[in-house]
Write a protein that holds these residues in place. Structure first.
Motif, short mmCIF file in Angstrom:
data_model
loop_
_atom_site.label_atom_id
_atom_site.label_comp_id
_atom_site.label_asym_id
_atom_site.label_seq_id
_atom_site.Cartn_x
_atom_site.Cartn_y
_atom_site.Cartn_z
N LEU A 102 45.20 28.34 47.49
CA LEU A 102 44.47 29.59 47.33
C LEU A 102 45.21 30.78 47.93
N GLY A 103 46.09 30.50 48.89
CA GLY A 103 46.72 31.56 49.66
C GLY A 103 47.82 32.30 48.92
N ASN A 104 48.37 33.27 49.63
CA ASN A 104 49.37 34.16 49.05
C ASN A 104 50.73 33.99 49.71
N ASP A 105 50.94 32.83 50.33
CA ASP A 105 52.20 32.56 51.02
C ASP A 105 53.29 32.24 50.01
N MET A 106 54.37 33.00 50.06
CA MET A 106 55.50 32.80 49.14
C MET A 106 56.70 32.29 49.93
N PRO A 107 57.02 30.99 49.87
CA PRO A 107 58.18 30.45 50.62
C PRO A 107 59.47 31.08 50.15
N LYS A 108 60.27 31.54 51.11
CA LYS A 108 61.51 32.23 50.78
C LYS A 108 62.64 31.26 50.43
N ASN A 109 62.59 30.07 50.99
CA ASN A 109 63.67 29.12 50.74
C ASN A 109 63.05 27.77 50.43
N PHE A 110 62.45 27.68 49.23
CA PHE A 110 61.69 26.50 48.86
C PHE A 110 62.59 25.26 48.75
N LYS A 127 43.80 42.18 53.58
CA LYS A 127 42.63 41.67 54.30
C LYS A 127 42.20 40.30 53.79
N VAL A 128 42.38 40.05 52.51
CA VAL A 128 41.99 38.77 51.91
C VAL A 128 43.24 38.11 51.32
N GLU A 129 43.70 37.07 51.94
CA GLU A 129 44.97 36.46 51.54
C GLU A 129 44.77 35.45 50.42
N ILE A 130 44.35 35.95 49.26
CA ILE A 130 44.16 35.13 48.08
C ILE A 130 45.16 35.59 47.04
N ASN A 131 45.89 34.64 46.43
CA ASN A 131 46.90 35.04 45.45
C ASN A 131 46.26 35.53 44.16
N ALA A 132 47.03 36.30 43.40
CA ALA A 132 46.50 36.97 42.22
C ALA A 132 46.03 35.97 41.16
N PHE A 133 46.75 34.86 40.99
CA PHE A 133 46.40 33.88 39.97
C PHE A 133 45.01 33.30 40.22
N VAL A 134 44.76 32.88 41.46
CA VAL A 134 43.46 32.32 41.82
C VAL A 134 42.38 33.39 41.74
N SER A 135 42.71 34.63 42.13
CA SER A 135 41.74 35.72 42.08
C SER A 135 41.26 35.96 40.66
N ILE A 136 42.20 36.01 39.71
CA ILE A 136 41.83 36.26 38.31
C ILE A 136 40.96 35.15 37.77
N ILE A 137 41.36 33.89 38.04
CA ILE A 137 40.54 32.76 37.58
C ILE A 137 39.15 32.80 38.21
N GLY A 138 39.10 33.09 39.51
CA GLY A 138 37.81 33.16 40.19
C GLY A 138 36.91 34.24 39.63
N ILE A 139 37.49 35.41 39.31
CA ILE A 139 36.71 36.50 38.75
C ILE A 139 36.19 36.14 37.37
N ILE A 140 37.03 35.50 36.56
CA ILE A 140 36.61 35.09 35.22
C ILE A 140 35.48 34.05 35.30
N VAL A 141 35.66 33.05 36.16
CA VAL A 141 34.63 32.02 36.32
C VAL A 141 33.35 32.62 36.87
N GLY A 142 33.48 33.51 37.86
CA GLY A 142 32.30 34.17 38.42
C GLY A 142 31.57 35.00 37.39
N GLY A 143 32.33 35.72 36.54
CA GLY A 143 31.71 36.51 35.50
C GLY A 143 31.00 35.66 34.47
N ALA A 144 31.61 34.52 34.12
CA ALA A 144 30.99 33.62 33.15
C ALA A 144 29.73 32.96 33.71
N SER A 145 29.71 32.74 35.03
CA SER A 145 28.58 32.05 35.65
C SER A 145 27.43 32.97 36.00
N ALA A 146 27.76 34.15 36.54
CA ALA A 146 26.69 35.03 37.04
C ALA A 146 26.90 36.49 36.71
N GLY A 147 27.69 36.79 35.69
CA GLY A 147 27.86 38.17 35.26
C GLY A 147 28.61 39.02 36.26
#
Length: 366
Positions: free
Chosen positions: A346-354, A295-315
């Protein structure tokens, strides 16, 4: 001057400075901004009900908005009432919990003494020293706890008011945005608002579905191993699982403490750990990719960073808001040509033949 006409390094600098400014504003004003954002997400979830009441049942906007807020508050209070009832029932077993906890602590002391050759007296002395240090810093801890509780009560009061106002003035805010944008870009604005509504609705509904499944799985597992209050503990685990990373740890501690209402045997504690591990494996490897990530096409790397930053900013609230805010940013970036690369990042698109894509791009530039 248009952003697209600036040199590359100038565009990057402007974007980074803007992100730093927004981040700093959010950090210093999170006590005000966080409740507004939480109310915004819940208001989007309630928009279909509001539209049905206002357009189909012909209720005035005020009554439709108040009805939506009352339904939302009743749902939350229903869950809290059930938890409070079960916790009150659990309090009757306090003496059993105390007795089993003491027995469990003695077993731990004996285990440490046997494995690490540290006497029980030395262990108790160390615990006593730690307790004294905690008492010295107790005033600050109590003060922080009181502030946290007061902030929670304030947010629980003001968020329903914000939800009511968002629903009441949703068309007013949409018209305001349309006045900010040139008429030739109104179709893009309409597409952005429509996609934000769909994405947030899907995300919150997916979270609720994940919470229900985790609650059912945990309750079933705890019932199998014979834990008392398995329904309450399963529900608490499902709710706390909404808090990334730390939620499941808190739920595990609560479940372990509640297991002391029974026999307090080590096998029960091991069973609880196994149940939590199995449920988390199912959640992380099946539920999250199938229900949330689809449902939310955000890759895991950005998600983890966002969660850490969000936790540091607003718990905890910041951690909860991180994913939907990133999803909103991605929707906006994808539909603005100069910001499209950031949307792809931000997206989760993985090119198959980069490599093939690189060669094709180079041949086109020649």
């Amino acid at each position: 001057m248009e952003l697209a006409k600036l040199p590359f390094y100038a565009k990057i600098s402007c974007i980074l400075i803007s992100l730093i400014c927004f981040g700093y504003i959010f950090y210093i004003g999170n006590d005000i901004i966080t409740p507004v954002l939480m109310a915004f997400l819940f208001a989007i979830l309630l928009v279909p009900i509001f539209t049905f009441l206002n357009t189909k049942l012909k209720l005035p906007r005020y009554f439709a908005a108040i009805t939506c807020v009352l339904l939302f508050v009743a749902f939350i209070l229903g869950i809290l009432a059930f938890i409070s009832y079960e916790v009150t029932d659990m309090a009757n077993d306090f003496e059993t919990i105390k007795k089993n906890a003491n027995s469990f602590i003695i077993d731990i002391h004996k285990f440490i003494k046997a494995k690490f050759n540290i006497s029980i007296w030395e262990q108790k002395r160390y615990i006593g020293n730690v307790a004294k240090d905690s008492v010295k810093n107790g005033s600050g801890t109590i003060g922080s706890a009181i502030m946290t509780i007061s902030d929670l009560l304030l947010e629980s009061t003001i968020i329903p008011i914000y939800i009511f106002l968002f629903l009441l003035y949703k068309d007013h805010f949409t018209l305001f945005l349309s006045k900010l944008i040139n008429k030739e870009n109104h179709s893009v604005l309409k597409d952005i608002l429509s996609q934000i509504k769909i994405s947030i609705n899907n995300y919150i509904i997916s979270l609720i579905l994940e919470m229900v499944i985790v609650s059912v799985l945990t309750s079933f597992g705890l019932w199998i191993i014979g834990v008392k209050y398995f329904i309450l503990l399963g529900l608490i685990t499902g709710i706390l699982n909404l808090i990334p990373y730390i939620g499941i740890l808190i739920a595990g501690v609560i479940t372990l403490l509640a297991s002391l209402t029974g026999s307090g045997e080590t096998s029960i504690i091991l069973g609880i750990l196994i149940v939590n591990i199995i449920v988390q494996l199912i959640d992380n490897n099946i539920l999250v990719p199938l229900i949330i990530n689809s449902k939310v096409e955000i890759n895991a790397f950005v998600s983890i960073i966002g969660i850490i930053v969000g936790g540091a900013s607003a718990g905890i609230s910041g951690m909860f808001l991180a994913i939907p805010l990133l999803a909103i940013l991605k929707i906006i970036f994808d539909r603005i040509e100069s910001l499209e690369p950031w949307g792809y990042l931000l997206g989760n698109d993985m090119p198959k033949n980069f490599a093939w894509r690189i060669r094709k791009t180079r041949s086109q530039t020649k």
